[in-house]
Design a protein around this motif. Sequence first.
Motif, mmCIF file in Angstrom:
data_model
loop_
_atom_site.group_PDB
_atom_site.id
_atom_site.type_symbol
_atom_site.label_atom_id
_atom_site.label_comp_id
_atom_site.label_asym_id
_atom_site.label_seq_id
_atom_site.Cartn_x
_atom_site.Cartn_y
_atom_site.Cartn_z
ATOM 1 N N ARG A 234 -37.163 14.175 -3.654
ATOM 2 C CA ARG A 234 -37.167 15.613 -3.961
ATOM 3 C C ARG A 234 -38.224 16.295 -2.920
ATOM 4 N NH1 ARG A 234 -33.855 17.627 -8.081
ATOM 5 N NH2 ARG A 234 -33.572 15.934 -9.751
ATOM 6 N N ASP A 235 -38.044 17.172 -2.393
ATOM 7 C CA ASP A 235 -39.103 18.259 -1.868
ATOM 8 C C ASP A 235 -39.181 19.356 -2.990
ATOM 9 O OD1 ASP A 235 -37.055 20.025 -1.328
ATOM 10 O OD2 ASP A 235 -37.563 19.996 0.837
ATOM 11 N N ARG A 236 -39.665 20.582 -2.513
ATOM 12 C CA ARG A 236 -40.032 21.456 -3.690
ATOM 13 C C ARG A 236 -38.735 22.326 -4.098
ATOM 14 N NH1 ARG A 236 -44.774 24.912 -1.849
ATOM 15 N NH2 ARG A 236 -43.950 24.693 0.097
ATOM 16 N N SER A 237 -37.621 22.199 -3.175
ATOM 17 C CA SER A 237 -36.366 22.888 -3.422
ATOM 18 C C SER A 237 -35.111 21.833 -3.709
ATOM 19 C CB SER A 237 -36.180 23.983 -2.558
ATOM 20 O OG SER A 237 -35.984 23.377 -1.099
ATOM 21 N N LYS A 238 -35.263 20.766 -3.058
ATOM 22 C CA LYS A 238 -33.767 20.033 -2.909
ATOM 23 C C LYS A 238 -34.072 18.669 -3.063
ATOM 24 C CE LYS A 238 -34.536 20.631 2.149
ATOM 25 N NZ LYS A 238 -35.923 21.210 1.909
ATOM 26 N N VAL A 239 -33.015 17.804 -3.115
ATOM 27 C CA VAL A 239 -33.062 16.375 -2.941
ATOM 28 C C VAL A 239 -32.655 15.966 -1.657
ATOM 29 C CG1 VAL A 239 -31.679 14.372 -3.412
ATOM 30 C CG2 VAL A 239 -32.174 15.903 -5.301
ATOM 31 N N ILE A 240 -33.796 15.237 -0.986
ATOM 32 C CA ILE A 240 -33.548 14.860 0.554
ATOM 33 C C ILE A 240 -33.167 13.470 0.606
ATOM 34 C CG2 ILE A 240 -35.352 16.249 0.922
ATOM 35 C CD1 ILE A 240 -37.141 13.880 1.591
ATOM 36 N N ALA A 241 -33.022 12.620 -0.451
ATOM 37 C CA ALA A 241 -32.492 11.124 -0.348
ATOM 38 C C ALA A 241 -31.875 11.024 -1.747
ATOM 39 C CB ALA A 241 -33.534 10.303 0.236
ATOM 40 N N ALA A 242 -30.749 10.240 -1.547
ATOM 41 C CA ALA A 242 -30.285 9.179 -2.998
ATOM 42 C C ALA A 242 -30.758 8.092 -2.552
ATOM 43 C CB ALA A 242 -28.959 9.583 -3.168
ATOM 44 N N ILE A 243 -31.602 7.403 -3.095
ATOM 45 C CA ILE A 243 -32.107 6.116 -2.835
ATOM 46 C C ILE A 243 -31.479 5.056 -3.512
ATOM 47 C CG2 ILE A 243 -34.132 4.651 -2.862
ATOM 48 C CD1 ILE A 243 -35.650 7.170 -2.275
ATOM 49 N N PRO A 244 -30.982 3.892 -2.822
ATOM 50 C CA PRO A 244 -31.059 3.477 -1.494
ATOM 51 C C PRO A 244 -29.574 3.957 -0.767
ATOM 52 C CG PRO A 244 -30.322 1.518 -2.857
ATOM 53 C CD PRO A 244 -30.335 2.703 -3.829
ATOM 54 N N ILE A 245 -29.006 4.896 -0.964
ATOM 55 C CA ILE A 245 -27.764 5.309 -0.795
ATOM 56 C C ILE A 245 -27.311 6.305 0.419
ATOM 57 C CG2 ILE A 245 -25.257 6.140 -1.397
ATOM 58 C CD1 ILE A 245 -26.047 5.722 -4.161
ATOM 59 N N ILE A 246 -28.204 7.410 0.599
ATOM 60 C CA ILE A 246 -27.939 8.072 1.620
ATOM 61 C C ILE A 246 -28.819 9.189 1.759
ATOM 62 C CG2 ILE A 246 -26.160 9.825 0.378
ATOM 63 C CD1 ILE A 246 -24.398 9.798 3.103
ATOM 64 N N ASN A 247 -29.245 9.644 2.865
ATOM 65 C CA ASN A 247 -29.987 10.754 3.052
ATOM 66 C C ASN A 247 -29.485 12.252 2.997
ATOM 67 O OD1 ASN A 247 -32.171 9.230 3.313
ATOM 68 N ND2 ASN A 247 -32.241 9.327 5.549
ATOM 69 N N SER A 248 -30.063 13.207 2.817
ATOM 70 C CA SER A 248 -29.472 14.554 2.854
ATOM 71 C C SER A 248 -29.221 15.199 4.050
ATOM 72 C CB SER A 248 -30.496 15.755 1.888
ATOM 73 O OG SER A 248 -30.129 17.017 2.287
ATOM 74 N N TYR A 249 -28.205 16.032 4.140
ATOM 75 C CA TYR A 249 -27.887 16.622 5.424
ATOM 76 C C TYR A 249 -29.049 17.648 6.008
ATOM 77 C CZ TYR A 249 -25.114 19.669 8.665
ATOM 78 O OH TYR A 249 -24.999 20.688 9.643
ATOM 79 N N TYR A 250 -29.796 17.892 5.105
ATOM 80 C CA TYR A 250 -30.736 19.076 5.107
ATOM 81 C C TYR A 250 -31.825 18.703 6.071
ATOM 82 C CZ TYR A 250 -28.444 21.783 1.656
ATOM 83 O OH TYR A 250 -27.697 22.629 0.738
#
Length: 545
Positions: free
Chosen positions: A194-210
């Motif tokens: 996560r960064d300060r406002s959102k999930v940027i990666a579900a590990i080890p599955i997929i990254n975030s669109y953001y």
Amino acid sequence: MTKVLFYIEDILKEGVSREQIEDFTPAYGMEVKEMTDSYVDMDITPNRPDLFGFAGYMRALKHFYGMKKPDLDRYKVLSTDAYSIEVNPNTRALRPFIVGLVAKNLKLDDNRLRYLINFTDTLAESIGRSRRRVAIGVHDLDKIEWPLRYEAVNDATIKPLNLNKEVSLKELPEITEQGKRYGSIHKDKYLVLRDRSKVIAAIPIINSYYTKVTESTRSVFIDLNGDNLELLQSLAALVAAELIDYGAEIYSVRSTYKNRAIVSPVFERRSIRIKYTQIDKTLGHYVKVDETIDLLNKMGYSAYRYGNFVMCSIPPYRIDVIDNQDVLEDIAIALGYNNINPLEIKSSGSGLLSDETDLYNKITEIMIGYGFTQVMNTYLTNEKILFENMLRDTNRDNIIMVEEPKEGSFTTLRDTAIPQLLVSLKSSEGAKLPIKLFEVGKVFYKKNDTIYEEDVVAGVIESNKTNYIEIKAYVEGLMKLLGFNYKLRASKHSSFIDGRAADLLNESSEVVGVFGEIHPQVLLNFSLFEAVTAFEIKLFSKAIR
């Protein structure tokens, strides 16, 4: 071999010809599968992961043809406190380590972006064992709000790549291809970055669109996560070197744990010293001093003479180079195996099969006849697999440890073959049941300061119907066909279900084997969810030191 594909237009822009590709690739023991007007398709040997990337392949080729001199000073990391990852201790049981790097001033056209993504994906699929050991994520740096947190959660939401909506992590295996492929790696919990406002990666599955990387991206953050910190640091250096050769500047990332902080990437300065006589002796071919230096430069090393030795500085991207033998192999490649004259092998007699080999062959024939598939596992393993996973709390002092192991997964010599067969069953997940595997191999242990080497045959069956009676029938059939006399008695082995295991005794009433139904907790420790029976029988034993 690992498949890589590069576009001809990019190769020609680098001043490299088709003919050089065709000559260079086989010289390294690799293969050009197809070359068209648009692309070249190659099989690259897995022990040279630096060649999986376009920049790394071009770098090696240019060194080989003298188009570029080795310049190890160009590989450097700029230190900064701007980028940090806080690691929650609850990740320890799943995937405890995460490292990262930041690359700025990238110039990514469509092909270079494709090369970068393919490079990291190929590393995760090959060295990372289909993301089970290592996963790598590439993110647009400018879309991230630092610092980051790496933690295990019961659930969360993410906006996955190529899906324009927020979804639950639990939905990923149903609605994304990546979820279907990798969602079962960690079943009970989910790892998120996560960064300060959102999930940027579900590990080890997929990254975030953001944080999706596009051709307009100029700065990237790359995370590497897994169960072996040394391997992650090596791969971080490898990826960083690839990006430097894209023209990027590399900045450090700090991963903060409960009791320590780890900075990555690290370009370790390593040197190997080789005696000139060792080169001649190993190759069976005399190589002049100056020629040796030229051959090493041809393979990307920075080398110079040091008395009767040659000193080689190892490039940070050559994570495959461990010792002198790796450097000697590169000298042979640069010299060209066709230019090394073979030595005549002199023999005064004809070869015969040993008694041990005859027995091995007979066992193999019997087991294959029983419907078992033969596997060949490495003799190296670790204490977790041998003891914790197998519920063993005895004989720890009898195992042989590896001094200064390079891999956290390989720290001991095995003293039993069954645990690695259980690992092989897990690797066969998805195959049609029943799964029947066997191995004829060696185990090692020490007793009273003497080291023993033991030949064993071991087998496992995974099925919803397998039981003590079935494995007993196979063991007794094998013993009778081999002509071995034996007796049975109830076993109290912690890896097996109490009352459903037996020891094999020889004519002197010595225990020479065990078989039965594997304990349910052992199955859970290996992530096996069907019943498993197993056996292991000693064949030969001898003191080796």
